[in-house]
Design an enzyme around this catalytic site. Structure first.
Site, PDB file in Angstrom:
ATOM      1  N   ASP A  91      55.623  51.101 -19.124  1.00 16.90           N
ATOM      2  CA  ASP A  91      56.972  51.156 -19.784  1.00 16.90           C
ATOM      3  C   ASP A  91      57.061  51.909 -21.106  1.00 16.90           C
ATOM      4  OD1 ASP A  91      55.908  49.251 -21.639  1.00 16.90           O
ATOM      5  OD2 ASP A  91      56.672  47.479 -20.875  1.00 16.90           O
ATOM      6  N   GLY A  93      57.549  51.149 -24.109  1.00 18.63           N
ATOM      7  CA  GLY A  93      57.603  50.377 -25.540  1.00 18.63           C
ATOM      8  C   GLY A  93      58.745  49.985 -26.216  1.00 18.63           C
ATOM      9  N   GLY A  94      59.905  50.501 -25.635  1.00 22.73           N
ATOM     10  CA  GLY A  94      61.388  50.088 -26.277  1.00 22.73           C
ATOM     11  C   GLY A  94      61.477  48.822 -26.302  1.00 22.73           C
ATOM     12  N   ASP A 320      59.289  43.398 -11.806  1.00 16.73           N
ATOM     13  CA  ASP A 320      58.229  43.060 -12.448  1.00 16.73           C
ATOM     14  C   ASP A 320      58.688  41.847 -13.387  1.00 16.73           C
ATOM     15  OD1 ASP A 320      58.106  43.562 -15.834  1.00 16.73           O
ATOM     16  OD2 ASP A 320      59.574  45.157 -14.733  1.00 16.73           O
ATOM     17  N   CYS A 358      50.571  27.619   1.916  1.00 17.85           N
ATOM     18  CA  CYS A 358      50.082  28.689   1.298  1.00 17.85           C
ATOM     19  C   CYS A 358      48.655  28.976   1.614  1.00 17.85           C
ATOM     20  CB  CYS A 358      50.068  28.518  -0.330  1.00 17.85           C
ATOM     21  SG  CYS A 358      49.580  29.921  -1.114  1.00 17.85           S
ATOM     22  N   CYS A 360      46.583  31.141   0.139  1.00 13.77           N
ATOM     23  CA  CYS A 360      45.718  31.653  -0.779  1.00 13.77           C
ATOM     24  C   CYS A 360      44.363  31.044  -1.034  1.00 13.77           C
ATOM     25  CB  CYS A 360      46.204  31.716  -2.170  1.00 13.77           C
ATOM     26  SG  CYS A 360      46.716  30.452  -3.218  1.00 13.77           S
ATOM     27  N   CYS A 363      44.865  27.255  -2.554  1.00 12.57           N
ATOM     28  CA  CYS A 363      45.282  26.427  -1.792  1.00 12.57           C
ATOM     29  C   CYS A 363      44.387  26.157  -0.651  1.00 12.57           C
ATOM     30  CB  CYS A 363      46.607  26.940  -1.230  1.00 12.57           C
ATOM     31  SG  CYS A 363      47.894  26.946  -2.702  1.00 12.57           S
ATOM     32  N   HIS A 389      47.221  31.828  -7.755  1.00 15.78           N
ATOM     33  CA  HIS A 389      48.158  31.105  -6.659  1.00 15.78           C
ATOM     34  C   HIS A 389      49.519  31.633  -7.029  1.00 15.78           C
ATOM     35  CE1 HIS A 389      50.516  28.437  -4.421  1.00 15.78           C
ATOM     36  NE2 HIS A 389      51.428  28.239  -5.560  1.00 15.78           N
TER      37      HIS A 389
END
Length: 423
Positions: A91, A93-94, A320, A358, A360, A363, A389
């Site tokens: 980004d 920085g604003g 994001d 899940c 992952c 889990c 997770h």
């Protein structure tokens, strides 16, 4: 070449495709984990690769202050500095300067602000933000903008929006004059010269199978680098940002003025600044109507798993948010059965997995009781496992959204949907 964007399927307003950057091919719609200072907190890069992250976000303001742009540039940009060979977006920085409130002063030329680290004075302008982002070397960088506070009256919102438009034009002008200075492009040129001369150097970056790599052991995950990385003509892409506060007419005008300047992608900024969630959605829907359908659309700083699925269904391609990592550090975990606060005493003797649906590694291996114990004991591992997770849940959410769009089913509800086991 900077980026290519291909839409491969659509359903309702949602679309699924590929964003081809100099360092990775990214499937869209995509959620980008936030790596503010060159790291997604608590998660090493090889694990991000295993989780399937092909693009992450860095923050220009924080990296400018520490370790400094020149340090990063000399290390080959963020890719070389943080040993990450996939895509990066920075980004401008604003937003961070905006959040400093009383520590900043905005003029037409730029923003004077004081560091939150030591109080030292600094100045950001469209030109210096571009210089910093070129030095950091992300695949996608953002025009310098002013984020309008909430609430703000119409006169204030218009003044801010018009300044953002002028800053966007200045950002593009500087970028076009200096985009050949990106660190990894210079490295590619140098490597090409060495190879054409038949030279090899152990200390220099090397190319193999069409990929630009830094010295050291190969990564454990399969690289998703785009062949463009090794092409000396590859450049960064500069996205414009639409502002206008919560005023839909000003959003339309901002979109039109930003499109007139011309960018390969467009972001919707200035949201999640305190406005009600229903207002956020209204502004996003209204703004999307005015953005080109053949360019990537990036919604900045939003939101919960349900929200990112909803916005993807409306036609947003990139998102994001710090929520999955920040919430993890506070013991708030997202599951197919709803949010869980693992710090609660009710989980002290719960032998079940965090989320039965899940796949992952957290889990699949650890109980709620153990995760609760780690958090109560203030163990660093608690933050690491919680973050793994939550990131996995967000990435699974986007994978399901893409799959549903390709099947022509729009975006499916999140609850009751299982994911496959991961490393």
């Amino acid at each position: 070449m900077s980026i290519q964007f291909q839409i491969e399927a659509s359903s309702g307003g949602g679309r699924s495709g590929k964003l081809i950057t100099p360092h990775a091919v990214v499937e869209t719609p995509v959620f980008m984990p936030v790596g503010t200072v060159g790291t997604v907190k608590g998660i090493p890069q090889d694990l991000l690769e295993e989780l399937g992250v092909n693009i992450l976000l860095g923050n220009t303001y924080h990296l400018y202050l520490r370790p400094g742009v020149e340090t990063v540039r000399q290390m080959g940009g963020l890719h070389g500095f943080m040993a990450w060979d996939r895509a990066i977006l920075t980004d401008s920085g604003g937003f961070q300067v905006f959040s400093l409130n009383e520590l900043r002063n905005v003029t037409e030329e730029g923003v004077t602000f004081r560091s939150h680290l030591d109080g030292s004075a600094h100045f950001f302008s469209p030109e210096s933000s571009m210089e910093a982002q070129i030095g950091l070397g992300a695949d996608i960088i953002m025009a310098f903008d002013e984020c309008t506070e909430f609430p703000a009256d119409r006169e204030r919102t218009r003044t801010s929006m018009e300044m953002t438009a002028r800053w966007a034009a200045r950002s593009k002008k500087y970028f076009e004059e200096h985009n050949d200075e990106v660190p990894w492009r210079a490295t590619a040129l140098h490597t090409a010269e060495l190879r054409s001369a038949g030279q090899t150097r152990a200390s220099a970056p090397t190319q193999a199978t069409g990929e630009l790599r830094w010295p050291g052991p190969p990564p454990s995950a399969v690289s998703t680098q785009s062949p463009a990385t090794s092409a000396t003509g590859a450049t960064q892409a500069l996205f414009g940002i639409v502002q206008g506060g919560m005023d839909l007419e000003l959003r339309r005008e901002s979109a039109e003025r930003t499109i007139e300047i011309g960018f390969p992608g467009y972001a919707i900024g200035g949201l999640s600044v305190g406005e009600p969630r229903e207002v956020t959605r209204e502004v996003v829907e209204a703004t999307l109507e005015h953005l080109p359908t053949d360019k990537p659309r990036y919604l900045m700083g939003v939101g919960t798993p349900e929200e990112i699925a909803m916005y993807a269904g409306l036609g947003v391609d990139m998102m994001d948010c710090v929520l999955p990592t920040r919430a993890a550090r506070h013991g708030l975990l997202f599951t197919s059965e709803g949010k869980i606060s693992i710090k609660q005493a009710r989980y002290a003797k719960d032998s079940g997995p965090l989320d039965p649906g899940c796949g992952c590694r957290v889990c699949q291996r650890y109980s709620r009781a153990y995760l609760r114990h780690l958090y109560a004991a203030n163990e660093v591992l608690a933050q690491v496992l919680n973050t793994i997770h939550n990131l996995s849940f967000y990435l699974d959410t986007m994978q399901r959204v893409r799959h549903s769009i390709r099947l022509g089913e729009g975006t499916r509800p999140l609850s009751g949907v299982s994911s496959q086991p991961k490393p």
